[in-house]
Design an enzyme around this catalytic site. Structure first.
Site, PDB file in Angstrom:
ATOM      1  N   LYS A 150       0.853  -1.188   0.000  1.00  0.00           N
ATOM      2  CA  LYS A 150       0.000   0.000   0.000  1.00  0.00           C
ATOM      3  C   LYS A 150       0.889   1.240   0.000  1.00  0.00           C
ATOM      4  CE  LYS A 150      -1.572   2.197   3.507  1.00  0.00           C
ATOM      5  NZ  LYS A 150      -1.156   3.548   3.029  1.00  0.00           N
ATOM      6  N   SER A 193       1.552   5.300  -0.062  1.00  0.00           N
ATOM      7  CA  SER A 193       0.795   6.445   0.429  1.00  0.00           C
ATOM      8  C   SER A 193       0.012   7.083  -0.704  1.00  0.00           C
ATOM      9  CB  SER A 193       1.739   7.480   1.044  1.00  0.00           C
ATOM     10  OG  SER A 193       1.063   8.699   1.274  1.00  0.00           O
ATOM     11  N   GLY A 248       6.571   4.663   8.983  1.00  0.00           N
ATOM     12  CA  GLY A 248       5.628   5.713   9.309  1.00  0.00           C
ATOM     13  C   GLY A 248       5.827   6.234  10.716  1.00  0.00           C
ATOM     14  N   THR A 256       5.078   6.712  14.876  1.00  0.00           N
ATOM     15  CA  THR A 256       4.854   5.811  16.001  1.00  0.00           C
ATOM     16  C   THR A 256       3.361   5.601  16.228  1.00  0.00           C
ATOM     17  OG1 THR A 256       6.942   6.473  17.037  1.00  0.00           O
ATOM     18  CG2 THR A 256       5.269   5.486  18.467  1.00  0.00           C
ATOM     19  N   GLU A 294       9.624   0.664  11.025  1.00  0.00           N
ATOM     20  CA  GLU A 294      10.548   1.790  11.217  1.00  0.00           C
ATOM     21  C   GLU A 294       9.673   3.002  11.455  1.00  0.00           C
ATOM     22  OE1 GLU A 294      11.444   5.069   9.932  1.00  0.00           O
ATOM     23  OE2 GLU A 294      12.891   4.489   8.414  1.00  0.00           O
ATOM     24  N   CYS A 320      13.257  10.594   8.470  1.00  0.00           N
ATOM     25  CA  CYS A 320      13.078  10.087   9.834  1.00  0.00           C
ATOM     26  C   CYS A 320      14.343  10.210  10.663  1.00  0.00           C
ATOM     27  CB  CYS A 320      12.620   8.629   9.786  1.00  0.00           C
ATOM     28  SG  CYS A 320      13.749   7.540   8.893  1.00  0.00           S
ATOM     29  N   GLU A 362       8.401  15.136  16.573  1.00  0.00           N
ATOM     30  CA  GLU A 362       9.212  15.027  15.358  1.00  0.00           C
ATOM     31  C   GLU A 362       8.809  16.140  14.403  1.00  0.00           C
ATOM     32  OE1 GLU A 362      10.704  11.586  12.246  1.00  0.00           O
ATOM     33  OE2 GLU A 362       8.733  11.385  13.173  1.00  0.00           O
TER      34      GLU A 362
END
Length: 483
Positions: free
Chosen positions: A173, A175, A226, A228, A248, A282, A381
């Site tokens: 899938k 985005s 993606g 958390t 991750e 990230c 973040e």
């Protein structure tokens, strides 16, 4: 390319849909293509196709799967211009950066095909000498893979390589923000005649499709790049059956810069990671801790680099930074900046849209100082081009404590000329990766986090551990052959 609608890829076929989702280039606000949107029934069909493919695909030898991977790699390499253009348009990503995305997909297929050719069983000695014990690794089953939008082909590479090599059919899938390049890879899989169901690509309504895959009992494993929060949601939704997870997740990377460090090197790395991909990385450094003796000098060097970044969208120019993924991302980051300045932070450069921005998704490279650890911008973040110069926490022990004061644990950076200090910091930092006096990422190097930053790893041979189950085959020896 404007107006082209990309089909779903299910069970080896290119499939249309009743509805489509437009993809907008955030740099221009123009529609650059669309994708066939998967219905719930189409998602179920992709899962069923993967399940049906598992006996055949997993039964192939590693060498046979590697041959398919080589064929796919060659076909993708021949479509470089097309795939890079799709990434360039769907993200507004600078042309050179789109090339890095593309190269990682080739590297992944090449690397994991090499590993697939070398899968071996192992023997365990029987202490009593009565049995022969063989340890084999077998694919766990169907994998559901959810991709983040920030590196469309790189993120695909991290999932596609291990799945194909291990023999796990995969339902991918992408985005809905950046699905064009992934759908294009589905078309290439179709063109080479990849065995039906080995790879399936479905996109559209991210929430519906993600929940449909997660809640299905068909996947044996769910893998995600993606946030958390998204990872926790996937695990809750996936609790309909026992599944493996490889994730991750979010980061809040600290940078520790000591007085003996090479400040130009530190500033180069911080700027490259914070302004490359518009800070939507990230592992981008969120919190910079510098010893007092070099704090002002480091700040000046980072500001100089921020002000030198060329921002825009032009394939033929040396663009250093494109837009954020959309205007909502810019509004969120501007809110974090406003919250910080209201609490005493100072903007050294940036903080708003650059002059003559072609769309509302652009934010100038930004450097803030006087950031305290309790500000939202230091706790969350940022995922944007903002460098936070933290208030001095004191000496080495205090810097380490402040760096570890986060639920995230993906990446940390240390700059020092003292090898002993570097080793102390590496041991003390609670992060899955500690980069000392530089930065290095490659397909053969494991990438993963601690704490709330994930489970398992991407890249390297270690990524395959999640795609394989260990089987023990113990055979009793005849009495006359037992030791």
């Amino acid at each position: 390319m404007t107006g082209e609608t990309f089909p779903l890829y299910i069970a080896g076929r290119l499939v249309g849909a009743d509805t489509a989702v437009d993809v907008v280039n955030p740099a221009t606000d123009q529609i650059v293509g669309s994708i066939a949107a998967a219905s719930p029934e189409a998602v179920d069909a992709a899962l069923d196709a993967a399940a049906a493919a598992f006996p055949r695909w997993s039964a192939l030898s590693g060498a046979e799967r590697a041959e398919w991977m080589d064929r796919l790699r060659a076909a993708i390499a021949a479509k470089e211009e097309w795939l890079r253009t799709l990434v360039h348009l769907e993200m507004g990503k600078p042309w050179a950066a789109a090339g890095e995305d593309f190269s990682m997909l080739l590297d992944s297929l090449d690397y994991y095909a090499g590993l697939a050719r070398g899968f071996d069983s192992a023997l365990i000695e029987d202490r009593e000498g009565t049995h022969h014990h063989e340890i084999t690794r077998e694919p766990v089953g169907v994998v559901g893979a959810f991709l983040a939008w920030n590196f469309p082909l790189l993120n695909l590479a991290y999932k596609l390589g291990p799945a194909l090599a291990s023999g796990c059919p995969v339902v991918i899938k992408p985005s809905a923000k950046t699905p064009l390049s992934a759908y294009a890879v589905g078309q290439i899989c179709h063109e080479i005649g990849l065995p039906a169901g080995a790879v399936n690509i479905v996109g559209g309504d991210d929430a519906m499709i993600g929940d449909r895959i997660s809640s299905s009992p068909i996947p044996a494993m769910l893998t995600l790049i993606g946030s958390t929060a998204t990872g926790a949601h996937v695990m809750r939704t996936g609790a309909t059956s026992i599944k493996r997870y490889s994730m991750e997740l979010g980061g809040n990377a600290p940078v520790l810069v000591f007085a003996d460090a090479d400040l130009d090197l530190a500033a180069d790395v911080i700027a490259a990671l914070k302004f490359g991909n518009s800070g939507q990385i990230c592992v981008a450094p969120n919190r910079v801790f510098a010893e007092e003796a070099v704090r002002d000098a480091l700040a000046q060097k980072i500001v100089e680099r921020a002000q030198a970044v060329i921002v825009g969208f032009d394939r033929n120019a040396a663009i250093g930074m494109g837009p954020l993924i959309d205007r909502g991302a810019r509004a969120r980051i501007e809110g974090l900046i406003a919250d910080a300045t209201a609490a005493g932070a100072e903007i050294l450069t940036g903080g708003a849209a650059p002059e003559a921005s072609p769309s509302d998704a652009f934010l100038a490279p930004t450097v803030l100082r006087h950031i305290s650890g309790d500000m939202r911008i230091a706790r969350e973040e940022v995922f944007g081009p903002v460098v936070n110069l933290m208030e001095p926490p004191g000496g080495e022990d205090e810097m380490l404590a402040a760096a570890n004061d986060t639920d995230a644990g993906l990446t940390a950076y240390v700059f020092t000329a003292d090898p002993a200090r570097a080793r102390r910091c590496a041991r003390a930092l609670r992060f899955g990766e500690v980069q000392i006096n530089g930065v290095k990422y490659a397909i053969n190097l494991p990438h993963g986090g601690l704490k709330q930053s994930g489970i398992g790893v991407d890249c390297s041979h270690l990524a395959l551990d999640d795609y394989f189950a260990v089987k023990r085959i113990s055979t009793a020896l005849a009495p006359d052959t037992a030791a």
